[in-house]
Structure formats: C-alpha cells, structure tokens
Design a protein around this motif. Sequence first.
Motif, mmCIF file in Angstrom:
data_model
loop_
_atom_site.group_PDB
_atom_site.id
_atom_site.type_symbol
_atom_site.label_atom_id
_atom_site.label_comp_id
_atom_site.label_asym_id
_atom_site.label_seq_id
_atom_site.Cartn_x
_atom_site.Cartn_y
_atom_site.Cartn_z
ATOM 1 N N LEU A 197 19.632 30.470 14.877
ATOM 2 C CA LEU A 197 19.751 30.484 16.340
ATOM 3 C C LEU A 197 20.783 29.469 16.812
ATOM 4 C CD1 LEU A 197 15.992 30.898 17.287
ATOM 5 C CD2 LEU A 197 17.794 32.641 17.360
ATOM 6 N N SER A 198 20.897 28.353 16.107
ATOM 7 C CA SER A 198 21.914 27.359 16.448
ATOM 8 C C SER A 198 23.313 27.945 16.248
ATOM 9 C CB SER A 198 21.730 26.109 15.584
ATOM 10 O OG SER A 198 22.733 25.161 15.842
ATOM 11 N N ALA A 199 23.506 28.647 15.157
ATOM 12 C CA ALA A 199 24.812 29.267 14.896
ATOM 13 C C ALA A 199 25.149 30.300 15.958
ATOM 14 C CB ALA A 199 24.826 29.908 13.519
ATOM 15 N N ALA A 200 24.108 30.958 16.483
ATOM 16 C CA ALA A 200 24.322 31.971 17.520
ATOM 17 C C ALA A 200 24.509 31.359 18.901
ATOM 18 C CB ALA A 200 23.145 32.943 17.544
ATOM 19 N N GLY A 201 24.313 30.046 18.998
ATOM 20 C CA GLY A 201 24.478 29.372 20.283
ATOM 21 C C GLY A 201 23.241 29.395 21.155
ATOM 22 N N LEU B 133 12.409 26.446 10.433
ATOM 23 C CA LEU B 133 13.636 25.648 10.442
ATOM 24 C C LEU B 133 14.845 26.543 10.172
ATOM 25 C CD1 LEU B 133 14.960 22.852 10.623
ATOM 26 C CD2 LEU B 133 14.558 22.623 8.156
ATOM 27 N N TRP B 134 14.707 27.455 9.215
ATOM 28 C CA TRP B 134 15.799 28.387 8.935
ATOM 29 C C TRP B 134 16.111 29.244 10.157
ATOM 30 C CZ3 TRP B 134 14.751 30.621 3.372
ATOM 31 C CH2 TRP B 134 14.837 29.583 2.440
ATOM 32 N N SER B 135 15.077 29.637 10.886
ATOM 33 C CA SER B 135 15.277 30.394 12.111
ATOM 34 C C SER B 135 16.079 29.576 13.125
ATOM 35 C CB SER B 135 13.916 30.797 12.702
ATOM 36 O OG SER B 135 14.087 31.416 13.951
ATOM 37 N N LEU B 136 15.711 28.305 13.272
ATOM 38 C CA LEU B 136 16.439 27.433 14.201
ATOM 39 C C LEU B 136 17.909 27.304 13.823
ATOM 40 C CD1 LEU B 136 13.889 24.569 14.942
ATOM 41 C CD2 LEU B 136 14.773 26.298 16.534
ATOM 42 N N TYR B 137 18.185 27.202 12.529
ATOM 43 C CA TYR B 137 19.585 27.109 12.101
ATOM 44 C C TYR B 137 20.355 28.380 12.454
ATOM 45 C CZ TYR B 137 20.011 22.519 10.075
ATOM 46 O OH TYR B 137 20.121 21.163 9.924
#
Length: 137
Positions: A64-68, A58-62
């Motif tokens: 990656l979300s910030a990176a677009g 989940l932390w990885s997804l967050y």
Amino acid sequence: MAAGALSALAALAHLGCIAFGAPWYRALGAGEPMARAAAAGHLYPASMALAIAAVLALWSLYALSAAGAVRRLPLLRTALCAITAVYLARGLVVAPVMAAFPGRSTAFWWWSSGICLAIGLVHLAGLIQAWPSLRRR
C-alpha cells in the motif's frame, strides 16, 4: 493496491484461525496436530497464526505504501523485492516445502502454493509498475 489487499486478506484468514479455532486451522491446512492443539486451548497455534498475520499485515502495508495509499515506509524497494521473492519462492518450490513439512495433504500444498504464486505475481506486477516512483526521494 491489489497486492496490498491480497496480503491483508491472507492476514485476516490467519486471524480467523484464532477467532474460529480448530475448523479454520484444518480448512487452511495447518495440519491436524495444530488443529487439535488449538481445540485443546494451547497457545502455540494462536501465537503462530498471530505472528504470520502480523508479517502479512506488514507486507500489505508495504504494498500500500508503494501504491501511495499510506506514507512511504523505510527500505521500500528492498522490502518489496524481498516480499515478492518470498511469495514467488513459496509458490514455486512445492516439492521441497512438502518434504520439509509432512503431515499436510497434497491438495493443501498445491492450493496454497498456487495462491502464493498468484499473490507473488500480483506483487511482481505492482513492483514493476511502481518501480520508477520508488526511488529514494
């Protein structure tokens, strides 16, 4: 992107414990009691490793979300600040953590703290870089 990749690698390492058993629990510093429990087929070690892997994923997804790289996740700035703080705190408070969780080698605590600190610093650099674009839209 780097922070997301590092958290994903940490999640995969924890899944490796489930897949490869006691030797991986030992190698990753889970302690001998956890390795023995895994070797005996108890569910607790796998449950803990799976829970940790899920949080790290989940932390990885967050990140990656910030990176677009993936869609914007809810509470993105708040979550990224908390994730970064947890990594940095885990990396910086070696002595209290060692005292709270006896039974692991000193080398494990220094290595794992160094890894957490490094991942936290990568998260911090990414957070600073992405901060202007993380405003609510």
